[in-house]
Design a protein around this motif. Structure first.
Motif, PDB file in Angstrom:
ATOM      1  N   GLN A 161       1.046  -1.476   0.353  1.00  0.00           N
ATOM      2  CA  GLN A 161       0.116  -0.177   0.393  1.00  0.00           C
ATOM      3  C   GLN A 161       0.622   1.271   0.128  1.00  0.00           C
ATOM      4  OE1 GLN A 161      -2.334  -0.382   3.608  1.00  0.00           O
ATOM      5  NE2 GLN A 161      -3.673  -1.328   2.262  1.00  0.00           N
ATOM      6  N   ALA A 216       0.673   2.188 -11.204  1.00  0.00           N
ATOM      7  CA  ALA A 216      -0.138   3.278  -9.836  1.00  0.00           C
ATOM      8  C   ALA A 216      -1.233   3.630  -9.749  1.00  0.00           C
ATOM      9  CB  ALA A 216       0.915   3.370  -9.013  1.00  0.00           C
ATOM     10  N   CYS A 222       5.548  -1.490  -9.292  1.00  0.00           N
ATOM     11  CA  CYS A 222       4.239  -0.481  -8.599  1.00  0.00           C
ATOM     12  C   CYS A 222       2.910  -1.486  -9.585  1.00  0.00           C
ATOM     13  CB  CYS A 222       4.635   0.729  -9.250  1.00  0.00           C
ATOM     14  SG  CYS A 222       6.052   2.234  -8.594  1.00  0.00           S
ATOM     15  N   SER A 260       1.691  -4.333  -7.344  1.00  0.00           N
ATOM     16  CA  SER A 260       0.966  -4.107  -6.419  1.00  0.00           C
ATOM     17  C   SER A 260      -0.170  -2.867  -6.910  1.00  0.00           C
ATOM     18  CB  SER A 260       1.772  -3.429  -4.947  1.00  0.00           C
ATOM     19  OG  SER A 260       2.539  -4.222  -4.789  1.00  0.00           O
ATOM     20  N   LEU A 280      -1.618  -0.358  -3.966  1.00  0.00           N
ATOM     21  CA  LEU A 280      -0.696   0.847  -3.702  1.00  0.00           C
ATOM     22  C   LEU A 280      -1.051   2.481  -4.008  1.00  0.00           C
ATOM     23  CD1 LEU A 280       2.256   1.135  -3.558  1.00  0.00           C
ATOM     24  CD2 LEU A 280       3.194   1.342  -5.902  1.00  0.00           C
TER      25      LEU A 280
END
Length: 136
Positions: free
Chosen positions: A37, A87, A56, A59, A63
């Motif tokens: 996160q 992201a 990035c 996730s 994120l």
């Protein structure tokens, strides 16, 4: 590298000031960490655009916060573009004192990171009016 293998449920990764974080480290983290996160790599001058973008992307569904403040010349347009594409749920970003990115990076952030609520560009001396206008 063991961190990426053994801490798959990790949500917050803070490696601020870790000068030896490299391409190899980022690649290993991208393979192992998929629920981050928050990423804190402030003051890490050896980041690479592709590998950071891959971290990035790994996730991308979780994120929300990234700090790359004071990372020096490694924060380029290529790195910011890869980060922004990887992201899309990003809410907070600090690029404080990163002078090497410009309009292309700002355009990628404005286009891909529609949930941004906090953006710190303090000391980004390379930004022009055109770059800043990408957010309007």
């Amino acid at each position: 590298l063991a961190l990426a293998r053994d801490a798959r449920a990790l949500r917050v990764l803070r490696l601020d000031g870790c000068f030896q974080v490299s391409k190899r480290s980022l690649a290993a983290l991208a393979k192992g960490l998929t629920t981050l996160q928050e990423i804190g790599l402030a003051g890490c001058p050896r980041l690479h655009a592709k590998e950071f973008g891959d971290l990035c992307k790994a996730s991308k569904d979780s994120l929300e916060k990234i700090s790359l403040a004071c990372c020096g010349d490694c924060v380029s347009d290529d790195l910011v573009v890869n980060m922004a594409r990887g992201a899309p749920r990003l809410k907070q970003l600090s690029l404080r004192d990163c002078e090497r990115f410009g309009q292309r990076g700002c355009k990628a952030l404005a286009t891909n990171c529609l949930r941004l609520t906090r953006l710190d560009l303090t000391g980004c001396a390379g930004l022009t009016d055109e770059a800043v206008n990408e957010f309007s």
